[in-house]
Design a protein around this motif. Structure first.
Motif, PDB file in Angstrom:
ATOM      1  N   LEU A  10       0.821  -1.215   0.000  1.00  0.00           N
ATOM      2  CA  LEU A  10       0.000   0.000   0.000  1.00  0.00           C
ATOM      3  C   LEU A  10       0.856   1.268   0.000  1.00  0.00           C
ATOM      4  O   LEU A  10       0.426   2.317  -0.468  1.00  0.00           O
ATOM      5  N   MET A  11       2.064   1.214   0.522  1.00  0.00           N
ATOM      6  CA  MET A  11       2.955   2.365   0.552  1.00  0.00           C
ATOM      7  C   MET A  11       3.552   2.678  -0.822  1.00  0.00           C
ATOM      8  O   MET A  11       4.047   3.774  -1.048  1.00  0.00           O
ATOM      9  N   LEU A  12       3.480   1.715  -1.754  1.00  0.00           N
ATOM     10  CA  LEU A  12       4.061   1.936  -3.087  1.00  0.00           C
ATOM     11  C   LEU A  12       3.205   2.902  -3.890  1.00  0.00           C
ATOM     12  O   LEU A  12       1.994   3.019  -3.675  1.00  0.00           O
ATOM     13  N   SER A  13       3.848   3.582  -4.834  1.00  0.00           N
ATOM     14  CA  SER A  13       3.098   4.471  -5.718  1.00  0.00           C
ATOM     15  C   SER A  13       2.287   3.623  -6.695  1.00  0.00           C
ATOM     16  O   SER A  13       2.527   2.424  -6.850  1.00  0.00           O
ATOM     17  N   SER A  14       1.336   4.219  -7.368  1.00  0.00           N
ATOM     18  CA  SER A  14       0.447   3.459  -8.258  1.00  0.00           C
ATOM     19  C   SER A  14       1.243   2.808  -9.399  1.00  0.00           C
ATOM     20  O   SER A  14       0.940   1.694  -9.836  1.00  0.00           O
ATOM     21  N   ARG A  15       2.235   3.484  -9.890  1.00  0.00           N
ATOM     22  CA  ARG A  15       3.076   2.918 -10.953  1.00  0.00           C
ATOM     23  C   ARG A  15       3.832   1.697 -10.446  1.00  0.00           C
ATOM     24  O   ARG A  15       3.945   0.670 -11.110  1.00  0.00           O
ATOM     25  N   GLU A  16       4.362   1.764  -9.229  1.00  0.00           N
ATOM     26  CA  GLU A  16       5.090   0.652  -8.634  1.00  0.00           C
ATOM     27  C   GLU A  16       4.158  -0.510  -8.318  1.00  0.00           C
ATOM     28  O   GLU A  16       4.509  -1.674  -8.485  1.00  0.00           O
ATOM     29  N   LYS A  17       2.916  -0.176  -7.873  1.00  0.00           N
ATOM     30  CA  LYS A  17       1.927  -1.218  -7.601  1.00  0.00           C
ATOM     31  C   LYS A  17       1.625  -1.997  -8.879  1.00  0.00           C
ATOM     32  O   LYS A  17       1.530  -3.224  -8.864  1.00  0.00           O
ATOM     33  N   THR A  18       1.442  -1.288  -9.974  1.00  0.00           N
ATOM     34  CA  THR A  18       1.156  -1.929 -11.263  1.00  0.00           C
ATOM     35  C   THR A  18       2.329  -2.810 -11.673  1.00  0.00           C
ATOM     36  O   THR A  18       2.143  -3.944 -12.122  1.00  0.00           O
ATOM     37  N   LEU A  19       3.524  -2.283 -11.532  1.00  0.00           N
ATOM     38  CA  LEU A  19       4.725  -3.026 -11.902  1.00  0.00           C
ATOM     39  C   LEU A  19       4.877  -4.291 -11.052  1.00  0.00           C
ATOM     40  O   LEU A  19       5.166  -5.372 -11.566  1.00  0.00           O
ATOM     41  N   VAL A  20       4.654  -4.211  -9.748  1.00  0.00           N
ATOM     42  CA  VAL A  20       4.757  -5.360  -8.852  1.00  0.00           C
ATOM     43  C   VAL A  20       3.664  -6.376  -9.176  1.00  0.00           C
ATOM     44  O   VAL A  20       3.900  -7.595  -9.185  1.00  0.00           O
ATOM     45  N   SER A  21       2.447  -5.891  -9.465  1.00  0.00           N
ATOM     46  CA  SER A  21       1.337  -6.801  -9.810  1.00  0.00           C
ATOM     47  C   SER A  21       1.639  -7.556 -11.099  1.00  0.00           C
ATOM     48  O   SER A  21       1.421  -8.777 -11.189  1.00  0.00           O
ATOM     49  N   VAL A  22       2.115  -6.851 -12.110  1.00  0.00           N
ATOM     50  CA  VAL A  22       2.460  -7.493 -13.390  1.00  0.00           C
ATOM     51  C   VAL A  22       3.605  -8.490 -13.187  1.00  0.00           C
ATOM     52  O   VAL A  22       3.580  -9.603 -13.722  1.00  0.00           O
ATOM     53  N   ALA A  23       4.592  -8.131 -12.383  1.00  0.00           N
ATOM     54  CA  ALA A  23       5.719  -9.037 -12.118  1.00  0.00           C
ATOM     55  C   ALA A  23       5.241 -10.285 -11.377  1.00  0.00           C
ATOM     56  O   ALA A  23       5.684 -11.406 -11.668  1.00  0.00           O
ATOM     57  N   ALA A  24       4.316 -10.102 -10.418  1.00  0.00           N
ATOM     58  CA  ALA A  24       3.792 -11.252  -9.674  1.00  0.00           C
ATOM     59  C   ALA A  24       3.035 -12.191 -10.609  1.00  0.00           C
ATOM     60  O   ALA A  24       3.177 -13.425 -10.522  1.00  0.00           O
ATOM     61  N   ILE A  25       2.243 -11.630 -11.503  1.00  0.00           N
ATOM     62  CA  ILE A  25       1.511 -12.458 -12.469  1.00  0.00           C
ATOM     63  C   ILE A  25       2.485 -13.168 -13.412  1.00  0.00           C
ATOM     64  O   ILE A  25       2.343 -14.365 -13.695  1.00  0.00           O
ATOM     65  N   ALA A  26       3.506 -12.456 -13.873  1.00  0.00           N
ATOM     66  CA  ALA A  26       4.502 -13.037 -14.782  1.00  0.00           C
ATOM     67  C   ALA A  26       5.264 -14.172 -14.097  1.00  0.00           C
ATOM     68  O   ALA A  26       5.495 -15.240 -14.689  1.00  0.00           O
ATOM     69  N   VAL A  27       5.653 -13.979 -12.853  1.00  0.00           N
ATOM     70  CA  VAL A  27       6.381 -15.012 -12.112  1.00  0.00           C
ATOM     71  C   VAL A  27       5.485 -16.228 -11.901  1.00  0.00           C
ATOM     72  O   VAL A  27       5.919 -17.375 -12.054  1.00  0.00           O
ATOM     73  N   THR A  28       4.213 -15.988 -11.568  1.00  0.00           N
ATOM     74  CA  THR A  28       3.274 -17.090 -11.380  1.00  0.00           C
ATOM     75  C   THR A  28       3.111 -17.887 -12.674  1.00  0.00           C
ATOM     76  O   THR A  28       3.126 -19.125 -12.668  1.00  0.00           O
ATOM     77  N   LEU A  29       2.928 -17.188 -13.793  1.00  0.00           N
ATOM     78  CA  LEU A  29       2.782 -17.863 -15.088  1.00  0.00           C
ATOM     79  C   LEU A  29       4.052 -18.647 -15.461  1.00  0.00           C
ATOM     80  O   LEU A  29       3.976 -19.766 -15.974  1.00  0.00           O
ATOM     81  N   MET A  30       5.216 -18.050 -15.201  1.00  0.00           N
ATOM     82  CA  MET A  30       6.475 -18.732 -15.505  1.00  0.00           C
ATOM     83  C   MET A  30       6.651 -19.988 -14.661  1.00  0.00           C
ATOM     84  O   MET A  30       7.063 -21.040 -15.165  1.00  0.00           O
TER      85      MET A  30
END
Length: 165
Positions: A10-30
């Motif tokens: 929650l402390m992350l900026s919206s851009r960082e939140k999006t980046l972390v969410s996309v990375a989490a999805i990418a890692v899960t898919l990989m």
């Protein structure tokens, strides 16, 4: 731990939140691809290839089986229909068939059922085929044989006694 992760996110900026969410999805898919899907697909490909190889092998064996059955039928047919006649005449025919007639040195009848013969500098493989033909085609059994090496490589001198069964 769960609260710490939530507060950090929650402390992350919206851009960082999006980046972390996309990375989490990418890692899960990989991880899903590497740990589950890829081994299943590669195993399937391997089994498909193995199945094709075995089907090819089966087809080859089936063809060979048909050939073996034909040869067995021919062999059983030839055993029942042995050529009859004077042993000396049968030997002359067998010699002619194998191209060994020129190597015949002497042939002598020993009664009505036995014949002795000598071949000089005959090709060894033709001699073996000749002996096989005598038994299979003509019903003449080899009772005594003396093989001696001839001067030319691959040739032999043979003294042979055969008897009609």
């Amino acid at each position: 731990m769960n609260n710490q992760l939530k507060s950090w996110f929650l402390m992350l900026s919206s851009r960082e939140k999006t980046l972390v969410s996309v990375a989490a999805i990418a890692v899960t898919l990989m991880l899903f691809w590497l740990l589950i899907l890829n081994p299943i697909l590669s195993g399937h490909d391997k089994l498909t290839r193995l199945t094709q190889e075995k089907q090819t092998e089966l087809l080859l064996m089936q063809r060979q089986s048909v050939l073996i059955k034909k040869l067995q039928q021919q062999a059983s047919g030839s055993q029942t229909s042995k050529i009859k006649g004077n042993p000396q005449q049968l030997i002359e025919v067998a010699l002619q068939d194998q191209g060994l007639k020129p190597t015949l040195q002497r042939m002598q009848s020993r009664g009505t059922r036995k014949v002795s013969l000598s071949l000089k500098e005959a090709e060894a493989d033709k001699v073996m085929r000749f002996i096989g033909d005598l038994e299979k085609k003509y019903g003449l059994v080899n009772t005594q044989m003396v093989l001696a090496k001839a001067k030319v490589i691959g040739t032999v001198n043979v003294r042979l006694t055969v008897e009609k069964k």
